[in-house]
Motif scaffolding. Structure first.
Motif, PDB file in Angstrom:
ATOM      1  N   SER A   1      -1.954  -8.999 -34.557  1.00  0.00           N
ATOM      2  CA  SER A   1      -2.374  -9.298 -36.188  1.00  0.00           C
ATOM      3  C   SER A   1      -2.210 -10.551 -36.789  1.00  0.00           C
ATOM      4  O   SER A   1      -2.441 -10.554 -37.915  1.00  0.00           O
ATOM      5  CB  SER A   1      -1.585  -8.222 -36.844  1.00  0.00           C
ATOM      6  OG  SER A   1      -0.381  -8.349 -36.909  1.00  0.00           O
TER       7      SER A   1
ATOM      8  N   THR B   1      -1.928  -9.428 -44.814  1.00  0.00           N
ATOM      9  CA  THR B   1      -1.664  -8.179 -45.326  1.00  0.00           C
ATOM     10  C   THR B   1       0.040  -8.318 -45.352  1.00  0.00           C
ATOM     11  O   THR B   1       0.701  -9.148 -44.632  1.00  0.00           O
ATOM     12  CB  THR B   1      -1.964  -7.170 -44.211  1.00  0.00           C
ATOM     13  OG1 THR B   1      -3.331  -7.203 -43.920  1.00  0.00           O
ATOM     14  CG2 THR B   1      -1.677  -5.884 -44.802  1.00  0.00           C
TER      15      THR B   1
ATOM     16  N   ARG C   1       1.705  -0.715 -44.830  1.00  0.00           N
ATOM     17  CA  ARG C   1       0.856  -1.759 -45.237  1.00  0.00           C
ATOM     18  C   ARG C   1       0.908  -1.520 -46.777  1.00  0.00           C
ATOM     19  O   ARG C   1       0.649  -0.342 -47.310  1.00  0.00           O
ATOM     20  CB  ARG C   1      -0.605  -1.809 -44.817  1.00  0.00           C
ATOM     21  CG  ARG C   1      -0.541  -2.235 -43.157  1.00  0.00           C
ATOM     22  CD  ARG C   1      -2.064  -2.275 -42.904  1.00  0.00           C
ATOM     23  NE  ARG C   1      -2.660  -0.817 -42.573  1.00  0.00           N
ATOM     24  CZ  ARG C   1      -2.831  -0.200 -41.715  1.00  0.00           C
ATOM     25  NH1 ARG C   1      -2.124  -0.709 -40.521  1.00  0.00           N
ATOM     26  NH2 ARG C   1      -3.523   0.892 -41.696  1.00  0.00           N
TER      27      ARG C   1
ATOM     28  N   GLY D   1      -3.431  -2.716 -48.838  1.00  0.00           N
ATOM     29  CA  GLY D   1      -4.538  -2.317 -48.683  1.00  0.00           C
ATOM     30  C   GLY D   1      -4.908  -2.388 -47.191  1.00  0.00           C
ATOM     31  O   GLY D   1      -4.342  -2.933 -46.256  1.00  0.00           O
ATOM     32  N   ASN D   2      -6.229  -1.928 -46.892  1.00  0.00           N
ATOM     33  CA  ASN D   2      -6.885  -1.911 -45.649  1.00  0.00           C
ATOM     34  C   ASN D   2      -7.219  -3.398 -45.311  1.00  0.00           C
ATOM     35  O   ASN D   2      -8.218  -3.793 -46.006  1.00  0.00           O
ATOM     36  CB  ASN D   2      -8.106  -1.077 -45.486  1.00  0.00           C
ATOM     37  CG  ASN D   2      -8.815  -0.800 -44.173  1.00  0.00           C
ATOM     38  OD1 ASN D   2      -8.015  -1.635 -43.035  1.00  0.00           O
ATOM     39  ND2 ASN D   2     -10.039  -0.452 -43.865  1.00  0.00           N
TER      40      ASN D   2
ATOM     41  N   MET E   1      -9.083  -4.535 -42.713  1.00  0.00           N
ATOM     42  CA  MET E   1     -10.154  -4.566 -41.811  1.00  0.00           C
ATOM     43  C   MET E   1     -11.548  -4.594 -42.376  1.00  0.00           C
ATOM     44  O   MET E   1     -11.915  -3.886 -43.248  1.00  0.00           O
ATOM     45  CB  MET E   1     -10.185  -3.275 -40.636  1.00  0.00           C
ATOM     46  CG  MET E   1      -9.088  -2.814 -40.236  1.00  0.00           C
ATOM     47  SD  MET E   1      -8.090  -4.231 -38.919  1.00  0.00           S
ATOM     48  CE  MET E   1      -8.995  -3.706 -37.526  1.00  0.00           C
ATOM     49  N   ARG E   2     -12.268  -5.591 -42.016  1.00  0.00           N
ATOM     50  CA  ARG E   2     -13.454  -6.074 -42.568  1.00  0.00           C
ATOM     51  C   ARG E   2     -14.639  -6.345 -41.606  1.00  0.00           C
ATOM     52  O   ARG E   2     -14.398  -7.253 -40.719  1.00  0.00           O
ATOM     53  CB  ARG E   2     -13.479  -7.089 -43.664  1.00  0.00           C
ATOM     54  CG  ARG E   2     -12.518  -7.056 -44.928  1.00  0.00           C
ATOM     55  CD  ARG E   2     -13.020  -5.894 -45.651  1.00  0.00           C
ATOM     56  NE  ARG E   2     -12.338  -5.709 -46.768  1.00  0.00           N
ATOM     57  CZ  ARG E   2     -11.321  -4.741 -47.004  1.00  0.00           C
ATOM     58  NH1 ARG E   2     -10.949  -4.163 -45.970  1.00  0.00           N
ATOM     59  NH2 ARG E   2     -10.680  -4.711 -48.226  1.00  0.00           N
TER      60      ARG E   2
ATOM     61  N   ARG F   1     -13.091   2.052 -34.211  1.00  0.00           N
ATOM     62  CA  ARG F   1     -12.474   1.638 -35.300  1.00  0.00           C
ATOM     63  C   ARG F   1     -10.979   2.020 -35.214  1.00  0.00           C
ATOM     64  O   ARG F   1      -9.998   1.079 -35.711  1.00  0.00           O
ATOM     65  CB  ARG F   1     -12.993   2.271 -36.540  1.00  0.00           C
ATOM     66  CG  ARG F   1     -14.236   1.627 -36.929  1.00  0.00           C
ATOM     67  CD  ARG F   1     -14.923   1.931 -38.503  1.00  0.00           C
ATOM     68  NE  ARG F   1     -14.825   3.403 -38.764  1.00  0.00           N
ATOM     69  CZ  ARG F   1     -15.679   4.030 -38.732  1.00  0.00           C
ATOM     70  NH1 ARG F   1     -16.810   3.662 -38.008  1.00  0.00           N
ATOM     71  NH2 ARG F   1     -15.557   5.362 -38.977  1.00  0.00           N
TER      72      ARG F   1
ATOM     73  N   ARG G   1      -7.912  -0.693 -35.156  1.00  0.00           N
ATOM     74  CA  ARG G   1      -6.786  -0.779 -36.103  1.00  0.00           C
ATOM     75  C   ARG G   1      -5.315  -0.652 -35.303  1.00  0.00           C
ATOM     76  O   ARG G   1      -4.570  -1.386 -35.607  1.00  0.00           O
ATOM     77  CB  ARG G   1      -6.652   0.556 -37.018  1.00  0.00           C
ATOM     78  CG  ARG G   1      -7.789   0.538 -37.897  1.00  0.00           C
ATOM     79  CD  ARG G   1      -7.525   1.553 -39.030  1.00  0.00           C
ATOM     80  NE  ARG G   1      -7.475   2.898 -38.566  1.00  0.00           N
ATOM     81  CZ  ARG G   1      -8.499   3.745 -38.390  1.00  0.00           C
ATOM     82  NH1 ARG G   1      -9.845   3.323 -38.826  1.00  0.00           N
ATOM     83  NH2 ARG G   1      -8.604   4.713 -37.922  1.00  0.00           N
TER      84      ARG G   1
ATOM     85  N   ALA H   1      -4.769  -4.339 -36.488  1.00  0.00           N
ATOM     86  CA  ALA H   1      -4.231  -4.072 -37.891  1.00  0.00           C
ATOM     87  C   ALA H   1      -2.449  -4.027 -37.930  1.00  0.00           C
ATOM     88  O   ALA H   1      -1.846  -3.541 -37.005  1.00  0.00           O
ATOM     89  CB  ALA H   1      -4.480  -2.908 -38.498  1.00  0.00           C
TER      90      ALA H   1
END
Length: 225
Positions: free
Chosen positions: A83, A144, A175, A178-179, A181-182, A197, A201, A205
């Motif tokens: 990550s 993050t 975390r 927030g998320n 992943m974009r 997806r 992650r 992530a």
């Protein structure tokens, strides 16, 4: 975009469960040791640490730790993982520092640097490990902040307190920003399906389940009482 990672994910869960049972059993055995040992410690006041493992706070990295009491250390570290880069601080509380095997409880706050652009491809074989296939877009993993809750065992071998110890840990990273992943898909391309997806992650992530191993190398003198 077919992916092999769901099967690996479920296999990893079974491995994590087995490791949890081993750590629990070892901790219980340590807790049953005689309680009349002198209040001392086997640890050096300052130590250099090396870490590796799945979702370790500093990933594959280095840390420096210092005991502020014989049970409590503060640490800071840096490293790099799937990550991105890692930079953070933490603390560990050792329940039995006078014994060769001591359970501990820990907490780390880590900033994960993420990745600016990961190319997504489909077709032409395994999308994860081969560079062929057709590009369909990119994935950005944003920086993050992660709160790591941890526990484990520290083994300090030798009849007399030595300089080298091993620290096995399990935990969970939450975390708090927030998320990350974009997805940025090329014209005419749909976003990855739910299975892909999930695989992204799991791999990219930060946060989630941790299984890790660390090496602690003591510096200077033994921690004073």
């Amino acid at each position: 975009m077919d992916s092999p990672f769901p099967a690996l994910f479920f296999a990893r869960q079974r491995g994590l469960a087995a490791a949890a049972l081993l750590l629990t059993a070892a901790g219980a055995a340590t807790a049953q040791a005689p309680a009349d040992l002198p209040a001392s410690t086997r640890y050096r006041a300052t130590a250099l640490g090396l870490s590796m493992g799945w979702d370790a706070p500093y990933a594959f990295g280095l840390e420096i730790s210092h005991l502020v009491t014989r049970r409590l250390d503060l640490n800071a570290g840096t490293g790099i993982g799937l990550s991105g880069t890692k930079l953070g601080v933490g603390a560990r509380y050792f329940l039995a520092p006078e014994r060769r095997m001591s359970p501990y409880l820990g907490l780390n706050v880590v900033r994960s640097g993420g990745w600016s652009e990961i190319e997504l491809r489909e077709g032409g074989g395994d999308d994860w490990y081969e560079g062929d296939g057709t590009r369909v877009g990119t994935l950005t993993v944003r920086p993050t902040t992660v709160l790591h809750l941890r526990s484990g065992l520290r083994w300090q071998p030798g009849r007399r307190p030595g300089r080298v110890g091993l620290i096995g840990s399990m935990g969970y990273g939450i975390r708090v920003s927030g998320n990350p992943m974009r997805y940025h898909m090329d014209a005419g391309q749909d976003q990855p399906d739910a299975v892909d997806r999930l695989a992204h992650r799991i791999v990219y992530a930060p946060g989630g389940l941790e299984v890790s191993l660390g090496l602690s190398i003591g510096l200077g003198q033994k921690m004073r009482e």
